[in-house]
Design a protein around this motif. Structure first.
Motif, mmCIF file in Angstrom:
data_model
loop_
_atom_site.group_PDB
_atom_site.id
_atom_site.type_symbol
_atom_site.label_atom_id
_atom_site.label_comp_id
_atom_site.label_asym_id
_atom_site.label_seq_id
_atom_site.Cartn_x
_atom_site.Cartn_y
_atom_site.Cartn_z
ATOM 1 N N ALA A 40 1.079 -1.314 0.165
ATOM 2 C CA ALA A 40 0.828 0.646 0.007
ATOM 3 C C ALA A 40 0.584 1.443 0.072
ATOM 4 O O ALA A 40 2.128 1.358 0.721
ATOM 5 C CB ALA A 40 -0.982 0.358 1.040
ATOM 6 N N THR A 91 -6.716 -2.143 -0.137
ATOM 7 C CA THR A 91 -6.216 -1.830 -0.598
ATOM 8 C C THR A 91 -4.740 -1.584 -1.440
ATOM 9 O O THR A 91 -4.040 -1.534 -0.052
ATOM 10 C CB THR A 91 -6.796 -0.203 -1.131
ATOM 11 O OG1 THR A 91 -8.191 -0.496 -1.091
ATOM 12 C CG2 THR A 91 -6.118 0.530 -2.301
ATOM 13 N N ALA A 92 -4.564 -2.497 -2.266
ATOM 14 C CA ALA A 92 -2.556 -1.790 -2.729
ATOM 15 C C ALA A 92 -1.931 -2.282 -4.477
ATOM 16 O O ALA A 92 -3.531 -2.979 -4.572
ATOM 17 C CB ALA A 92 -1.698 -2.981 -1.742
#
Length: 125
Positions: A40, A91-92
């Protein structure tokens, strides 16, 4: 030499699912342990999941247990990461990696000698 190409990333709402794929070149894919990592913005690369060369053993970061499943199809030279119940903190950029240094699935990036270019996963709240 092994070349890895990830696909399947995208934008999904929280609670949704994505399946990442990592296609590998090379005739010795079945002898490699495979792993998925993610990074991330502003954070270090983090282990997500790994699978032994034979597919018989799998390993997960605690936050992925029960939600993510790693699998491989040696006939197709492909490893998958099925991600369910996605959260915004997932999320990444997701990377797959291959290792002929260890036979088991390692959680340490330094055990992997080949890396893909990454695929973005964005989970909206």
């Amino acid at each position: 030499q092994v070349q890895l190409v990830e696909s399947g990333g995208g934008l999904v709402q929280a609670g949704g699912s994505l399946r990442l794929s990592c296609a590998a070149s090379g005739r010795t894919f079945s002898s490699y342990a495979m792993g998925w990592f993610r990074q991330a913005p502003g954070k270090e690369r983090e282990f997500v999941a790994a699978i032994k060369w034979s597919g018989g053993s799998t390993y997960y970061v605690d936050s992925a247990k029960g939600r993510f499943t790693i699998s491989r199809d040696n006939a197709k030279n492909t490893v998958y990461l099925q991600m369910n119940s996605l959260k915004p903190e997932d999320t990444a950029v997701y990377y797959c990696a291959a290792s002929n240094r260890v036979s088991y699935g390692s959680r340490y990036p330094y055990d992997y000698n080949y890396w893909g270019q990454g695929t973005q996963v964005t989970v909206s709240s």
